[in-house]
Design a protein around this motif. Structure first.
Motif, PDB file in Angstrom:
ATOM      1  N   VAL A  21      -4.984   7.407  15.208  1.00  0.00           N
ATOM      2  CA  VAL A  21      -5.404   7.232  13.814  1.00  0.00           C
ATOM      3  C   VAL A  21      -4.331   7.782  12.884  1.00  0.00           C
ATOM      4  CG1 VAL A  21      -7.079   7.986  12.103  1.00  0.00           C
ATOM      5  CG2 VAL A  21      -7.854   7.276  14.351  1.00  0.00           C
ATOM      6  N   ASN A  22      -3.777   8.917  13.250  1.00  0.00           N
ATOM      7  CA  ASN A  22      -2.752   9.544  12.424  1.00  0.00           C
ATOM      8  C   ASN A  22      -1.506   8.664  12.344  1.00  0.00           C
ATOM      9  OD1 ASN A  22      -2.003  11.818  10.882  1.00  0.00           O
ATOM     10  ND2 ASN A  22      -0.620  12.425  12.509  1.00  0.00           N
ATOM     11  N   SER A  23      -1.125   8.098  13.482  1.00  0.00           N
ATOM     12  CA  SER A  23       0.056   7.222  13.481  1.00  0.00           C
ATOM     13  C   SER A  23      -0.175   6.019  12.590  1.00  0.00           C
ATOM     14  CB  SER A  23       0.360   6.769  14.911  1.00  0.00           C
ATOM     15  OG  SER A  23       0.652   7.884  15.708  1.00  0.00           O
ATOM     16  N   ARG A  24      -1.380   5.446  12.692  1.00  0.00           N
ATOM     17  CA  ARG A  24      -1.681   4.289  11.843  1.00  0.00           C
ATOM     18  C   ARG A  24      -1.642   4.669  10.372  1.00  0.00           C
ATOM     19  NH1 ARG A  24      -5.479   3.252  15.791  1.00  0.00           N
ATOM     20  NH2 ARG A  24      -7.205   3.988  14.523  1.00  0.00           N
ATOM     21  N   LEU A  25      -2.216   5.854  10.072  1.00  0.00           N
ATOM     22  CA  LEU A  25      -2.219   6.282   8.675  1.00  0.00           C
ATOM     23  C   LEU A  25      -0.800   6.514   8.166  1.00  0.00           C
ATOM     24  CD1 LEU A  25      -5.216   8.779   8.624  1.00  0.00           C
ATOM     25  CD2 LEU A  25      -5.070   6.578   7.466  1.00  0.00           C
ATOM     26  N   ARG A  26       0.029   7.128   9.019  1.00  0.00           N
ATOM     27  CA  ARG A  26       1.418   7.369   8.605  1.00  0.00           C
ATOM     28  C   ARG A  26       2.156   6.060   8.374  1.00  0.00           C
ATOM     29  NH1 ARG A  26       4.104  11.600  12.502  1.00  0.00           N
ATOM     30  NH2 ARG A  26       2.779  10.551  13.997  1.00  0.00           N
ATOM     31  N   ALA A  27       1.904   5.091   9.273  1.00  0.00           N
ATOM     32  CA  ALA A  27       2.556   3.786   9.113  1.00  0.00           C
ATOM     33  C   ALA A  27       2.103   3.123   7.820  1.00  0.00           C
ATOM     34  CB  ALA A  27       2.228   2.900  10.322  1.00  0.00           C
ATOM     35  N   GLU A  28       0.791   3.242   7.553  1.00  0.00           N
ATOM     36  CA  GLU A  28       0.281   2.635   6.317  1.00  0.00           C
ATOM     37  C   GLU A  28       0.880   3.316   5.093  1.00  0.00           C
ATOM     38  OE1 GLU A  28      -3.928   2.607   6.252  1.00  0.00           O
ATOM     39  OE2 GLU A  28      -4.111   1.319   8.036  1.00  0.00           O
ATOM     40  N   ILE A  29       0.968   4.655   5.171  1.00  0.00           N
ATOM     41  CA  ILE A  29       1.551   5.384   4.038  1.00  0.00           C
ATOM     42  C   ILE A  29       3.003   4.976   3.837  1.00  0.00           C
ATOM     43  CG2 ILE A  29       2.314   7.678   3.290  1.00  0.00           C
ATOM     44  CD1 ILE A  29      -0.254   8.758   4.605  1.00  0.00           C
ATOM     45  N   ARG A  30       3.745   4.814   4.965  1.00  0.00           N
ATOM     46  CA  ARG A  30       5.143   4.416   4.865  1.00  0.00           C
ATOM     47  C   ARG A  30       5.268   3.017   4.240  1.00  0.00           C
ATOM     48  NH1 ARG A  30       6.369   6.555   9.559  1.00  0.00           N
ATOM     49  NH2 ARG A  30       5.931   4.650  10.695  1.00  0.00           N
ATOM     50  N   GLU A  31       4.390   2.122   4.709  1.00  0.00           N
ATOM     51  CA  GLU A  31       4.420   0.766   4.150  1.00  0.00           C
ATOM     52  C   GLU A  31       4.118   0.789   2.657  1.00  0.00           C
ATOM     53  OE1 GLU A  31       1.712  -1.559   6.356  1.00  0.00           O
ATOM     54  OE2 GLU A  31       2.917  -1.557   8.201  1.00  0.00           O
ATOM     55  N   ARG A  32       3.144   1.606   2.301  1.00  0.00           N
ATOM     56  CA  ARG A  32       2.784   1.667   0.888  1.00  0.00           C
ATOM     57  C   ARG A  32       3.907   2.272   0.057  1.00  0.00           C
ATOM     58  NH1 ARG A  32      -3.646   3.072   0.356  1.00  0.00           N
ATOM     59  NH2 ARG A  32      -4.384   1.402   1.705  1.00  0.00           N
ATOM     60  N   GLU A  33       4.596   3.264   0.619  1.00  0.00           N
ATOM     61  CA  GLU A  33       5.711   3.861  -0.112  1.00  0.00           C
ATOM     62  C   GLU A  33       6.828   2.846  -0.324  1.00  0.00           C
ATOM     63  OE1 GLU A  33       5.290   8.541   1.317  1.00  0.00           O
ATOM     64  OE2 GLU A  33       6.750   7.211   2.281  1.00  0.00           O
ATOM     65  N   VAL A  34       7.103   2.089   0.735  1.00  0.00           N
ATOM     66  CA  VAL A  34       8.145   1.057   0.613  1.00  0.00           C
ATOM     67  C   VAL A  34       7.730   0.022  -0.417  1.00  0.00           C
ATOM     68  CG1 VAL A  34       9.275  -0.825   1.847  1.00  0.00           C
ATOM     69  CG2 VAL A  34       9.017   1.401   2.954  1.00  0.00           C
ATOM     70  N   ALA A  35       6.447  -0.389  -0.326  1.00  0.00           N
ATOM     71  CA  ALA A  35       5.967  -1.393  -1.273  1.00  0.00           C
ATOM     72  C   ALA A  35       6.018  -0.858  -2.701  1.00  0.00           C
ATOM     73  CB  ALA A  35       4.538  -1.799  -0.901  1.00  0.00           C
ATOM     74  N   GLU A  36       5.661   0.426  -2.827  1.00  0.00           N
ATOM     75  CA  GLU A  36       5.678   1.028  -4.163  1.00  0.00           C
ATOM     76  C   GLU A  36       7.098   1.085  -4.709  1.00  0.00           C
ATOM     77  OE1 GLU A  36       4.012   2.950  -7.525  1.00  0.00           O
ATOM     78  OE2 GLU A  36       3.170   1.725  -5.920  1.00  0.00           O
ATOM     79  N   ALA A  37       8.044   1.489  -3.832  1.00  0.00           N
ATOM     80  CA  ALA A  37       9.445   1.548  -4.260  1.00  0.00           C
ATOM     81  C   ALA A  37       9.941   0.165  -4.640  1.00  0.00           C
ATOM     82  CB  ALA A  37      10.298   2.140  -3.136  1.00  0.00           C
TER      83      ALA A  37
END
Lengths: 152, 496
Positions: free
Chosen positions: B228-244
Motif C-alpha cells: 500500500v505504501n509503495s502504491r501511495l508513494r508512486a501515486e504521490i510521485r505521479e501527482r508531483e510530476v503532473a503538478e510540475a
C-alpha cells in the motif's frame, strides 16, 4: 516453730491426699482383662485364639463360634488391645479386618463406645467375648475373666 | 529499573519462587508426616508382633519352669529381634538377658506410641497366662535406628525439594527466555520497519507456536502495508510530476498569453505607425527627386528618408513578432544548412570576441517547412544574443541540430521535431528575466545597444512555423535556447 511445723503437716496431708486420688495411683492398679458372660461356655482362651477371634477369624469352643465385641470406651484400653491382644498398629488392624471383610465376607467385630452397653451385650450372649478394665467388672457376677491382657 | 521489574522472566521467577515458598514447606511437612507415620507404624507393628510371638512361646512352652531355657529365650529376643531389653517378672523372681547392649536399662512402663518416653526405647509388656505362673514378659526395642531412618529420609527429601525448587526456578526462567527472546526480536524488527526499513522481514525462529503465528501475522501485515505504501508513494510521485507539468504549462501559457497580448498591441501600433510612415517616406523621396543635387535641403531630406526607412524596418520587425510570416512562403528547407550558413556568417565576428562555435549538426538532413531567410534570422539572433552574453569572458557556443520527439499540446501528444539548440556559457539570466525575454523591446542591454526585438522576432517566426522556442537559464552559468520546429511529414514518416 509451731507455725512452721503446722505448715509442714499441712503439706504432708495435701501430698498424701493428692497422691491417693491421682490417676497414677489409680492406673497402677489397672489391669486389662478378657471377659465373657458368666453363662458362657468359654472357660479359658489362649493368646492365639483370642488374637484370631478379634482379627475376624472364626474360633470355636464346644462347637460354638465365638463372637468378639470391641470396647472403644477408653483410649488407653484401645491401645492395650492393639498392643497386647492383636499385636498390631491401629492402621494395620483396620486394614486386616477390612481385608477379611472384603475378601472373605467375615463380619467385623461389633464395636461399643459405651461400657454399659458393652456389658449388657456381653451378658445376654453366652458366646460373646470382650475386654475391659478389671475395675469395671469388679464384683459383677454376670461376667467372668478368662485372661489377663495387661497389667500396668 | 522498571523495565527489569516488568520483565516477564523476573515475574515468572518471582511467581515460581512464591509458589515454591508455599508449596515446598507444606509438601515437606506433609510428606515428613507420612514418612514418620509409616516408619513408626512399621516399627510398632513389628515389635508388637515379635513380642506377641515370644509371649505365645512362653505360654505354650515350659521355659518358665527351666531358668536356663528362659535365659536362652531372652537372649534370642536380643539377638534375633533387635531388642535392647528383655526380662521376665515372675512373682518375686526376675530373669533378664545378660547380653543386652545396655544392661543399665530400666523398664519405665509401656510405650503405646513410637517415640514415647523420650528414651529412644519402645517398651512393652505382656502377661503370661499360665495357671502356675503370674509372670510378665517385658521387652524393649531400640527406636534410634528408625528415628535415624526417618531423619535421613527427611534430609533426602529436603535435598530433593531444594533441587526441585532450583530446577523449577531455572526452568521457569528458561521458559520465560524462550518466550521473551523471539518477542523482543519481533519488537526490534517491527521498530526497524516503523523507522522506514520496509524490507525488514518480521520472521523469527521459535518453537512457541503462538509467537510464530504472531510473527507470521505481522509479516503479512507488513507485506500488505509495504504494498500500500509503495502504491501511495508512486501515486504521490505521479501527482508531483503532473503538478510540475501543469505548473510549467500554466507558466508557458501565461507567457504565451502575455506575448500574444503584447504582440497584438505592438502589431496594432506598428500597423498604424507604418501607415504614418508611408506618406512620410513617399513624400520625402518625391521631394528629393524634385530637388537639385546641390539644393541645401537635400541632405536634411535624405536624413529624413533614411530615418523613415529605419523606422519601417523596426515596424516590420514588430509586425513579424506579432504576425509571423505568411505560410504561402513556406518551402522545404534543410535546417542544418541554415544553421551552418548562420554560423559561418558570424564566426569571424564571434572569434573577435574570443568566442568559438562548436557545431554538432546531425549528419542526416533535418528538413522543416518554412522561410529560409526568416529561419536564418532566428539562428542569427540566437547567436548574436549568445555573443552578447559571452562578450566579456569569451568561451564556446554549442550549436546543435538534431531531431527529437518532444512535447506538444496535450491533445496532439508527442510529435517529431527538428531541434536547434544554442548553448552559451554567458552570464545567464534570473527567472524574472527569463520569463520576459521574448517580450518586444525588453532588453537587459544598455540604451542604444539593442532594440529588444531580436528574440521577440525569433519567437514570432518560430510560432508562425508552428514551432516552439524555449529558454532555460541560470544566472552566472549560462543559457540554452531550444528551438523546436515540426519536421516535414515525409521525413518524420521515413524516420519512424
Amino acid at each position: 516453730m509451731e507455725r512452721r511445723g503446722a505448715l509442714m503437716l499441712k503439706r504432708l496431708v495435701i501430698t498424701v491426699v493428692v497422691g491417693a486420688i491421682s490417676p497414677c495411683a489409680v492406673a497402677a492398679e489397672r489391669t486389662a482383662v478378657l471377659i465373657v458372660s458368666a453363662t458362657s461356655v468359654v472357660t479359658s482362651l489362649d493368646a492365639h485364639d483370642a488374637r484370631l477371634l478379634f482379627l475376624g477369624h472364626p474360633v470355636r469352643v464346644a462347637g460354638h463360634v465365638l463372637v468378639p465385641l470391641r470396647n472403644l470406651s477408653d483410649a488407653r484400653l484401645e491401645q492395650v488391645f492393639l498392643q497386647n491382644l492383636v499385636a498390631m498398629t491401629s492402621t494395620g488392624y483396620d486394614r486386616y479386618v477390612l481385608r477379611l471383610a472384603l475378601q472373605q465376607g467375615r463380619p467385623r467385630p461389633r464395636e461399643f463406645g459405651d461400657s454399659g452397653a458393652l456389658l449388657a451385650a456381653l451378658t445376654v450372649s453366652p458366646l460373646a467375648v470382650t475386654y475391659t478394665w478389671d475395675s469395671e467388672i469388679r464384683g459383677n457376677p454376670d461376667v467372668r475373666i478368662v485372661r489377663v491382657l495387661w497389667r500396668e | 529499573m522498571a523495565r527489569v521489574t516488568d520483565s516477564l522472566w523476573l515475574r515468572v521467577a518471582l511467581a515460581t519462587l512464591a509458589v515454591n515458598a508455599v508449596l515446598i514447606p507444606s509438601l515437606y511437612y506433609r510428606v515428613s508426616q507420612v514418612v514418620a507415620t509409616g516408619q513408626s507404624e512399621n516399627f510398632v507393628g513389628q515389635v508388637r508382633t515379635y513380642a506377641r510371638l515370644i509371649a505365645d512361646e512362653l505360654e505354650i512352652d515350659d521355659a518358665l519352669d527351666h531358668p536356663e531355657r528362659l535365659a536362652l529365650l531372652l537372649d534370642s529376643v536380643i539377638l534375633s529381634g533387635g531388642g535392647v531389653f528383655a526380662e521376665i517378672q515372675d512373682a518375686n523372681q526376675r530373669y533378664r538377658s545378660l547380653i543386652a547392649p545396655r544392661n543399665d536399662t530400666v523398664y519405665t512402663g509401656d510405650d503405646f506410641a513410637f517415640g514415647g518416653g523420650g528414651d529412644q526405647i519402645y517398651y512393652l509388656s505382656l502377661p503370661i497366662n499360665r495357671p502356675e505362673h503370674d509372670a510378665t514378659l517385658r521387652v524393649g526395642f531400640d527406636e534410634s535406628a528408625t528415628h535415624a531412618q526417618i531423619a535421613e529420609t527427611k534430609r533426602q527429601m529436603l535435598l530433593a525439594l531444594a533441587v526441585f525448587a532450583g530446577l523449577s526456578m531455572l526452568l521457569a526462567i528458561w521458559f520465560a527466555r524462550i518466550v521473551t527472546k523471539p518477542v523482543r526480536d519481533i519488537q526490534a524488527r517491527s521498530r526497524r520497519v516503523a523507522s522506514g526499513a520496509y524490507d525488514e522481514h518480521i520472521l523469527v525462529r521459535t518453537s512457541v507456536a503462538e509467537i510464530r503465528d504472531l510473527a507470521q501475522d505481522l509479516e503479512s501485515m507488513r507485506t500488505l502495508l509495504t504494498g500500500v505504501n509503495s502504491r501511495l508513494r508512486a501515486e504521490i510521485r505521479e501527482r508531483e510530476v503532473a503538478e510540475a507539468s501543469r505548473m510549467a504549462l500554466e507558466q508557458r501559457l501565461a507567457v504565451s498569453q502575455r506575448l500574444e497580448t503584447v504582440g497584438t498591441l505592438a502589431g496594432g501600433v506598428a500597423h498604424e505607425f507604418n501607415n504614418l510612415l508611408t506618406p512620410i517616406l513617399l513624400l520625402t523621396e518625391n521631394a528629393l527627386d524634385d530637388l537639385t543635387t546641390d539644393h541645401p535641403a537635400r541632405a536634411d531630406l535624405a536624413r529624413v528618408a533614411a530615418t523613415a526607412r529605419r523606422a519601417r524596418k523596426l515596424v516590420h520587425d514588430v509586425l513579424t513578432f506579432s504576425r509571423g510570416f505568411g505560410t504561402e512562403r513556406a518551402q522545404p528547407i534543410s535546417l542544418g544548412e541554415i544553421v551552418t550558413d548562420a554560423c559561418d556568417l558570424l564566426a569571424s565576428q564571434l572569434a573577435s570576441h574570443g568566442i568559438a562555435i562548436q557545431r554538432e549538426i546531425a549528419v542526416r538532413p533535418v528538413m522543416v517547412s518554412g522561410d529560409a531567410n526568416l529561419l536564418h534570422q532566428v539562428v542569427t539572433n540566437l547567436l548574436v544574443n549568445a555573443d552578447h552574453a559571452m562578450n566579456d569572458v569569451g568561451g564556446v557556443i554549442i550549436v546543435r541540430v538534431d531531431t527529437t520527439v518532444g512535447e506538444d499540446d496535450a491533445d496532439a501528444g508527442p510529435v517529431p521535431y527538428a531541434c536547434v539548440e544554442v548553448i552559451d556559457t554567458g552570464h545567464g539570466m534570473d527567472e524574472t528575466t527569463t520569463n520576459r525575454v521574448f517580450e518586444p523591446f525588453f532588453t537587459t542591454r544598455q540604451v542604444g545597444h539593442g532594440t529588444g526585438l531580436g528574440l521577440s522576432v525569433a519567437h514570432g517566426i518560430i510560432t508562425s512555423m508552428h514551432g516552439k522556442i524555449r529558454v532555460t537559464s541560470q544566472a552566472g552559468v549560462g543559457s540554452t535556447f531550444r528551438v523546436l520546429i515540426p519536421q516535414l511529414e515525409e521525413q518524420s514518416n521515413a524516420v519512424a
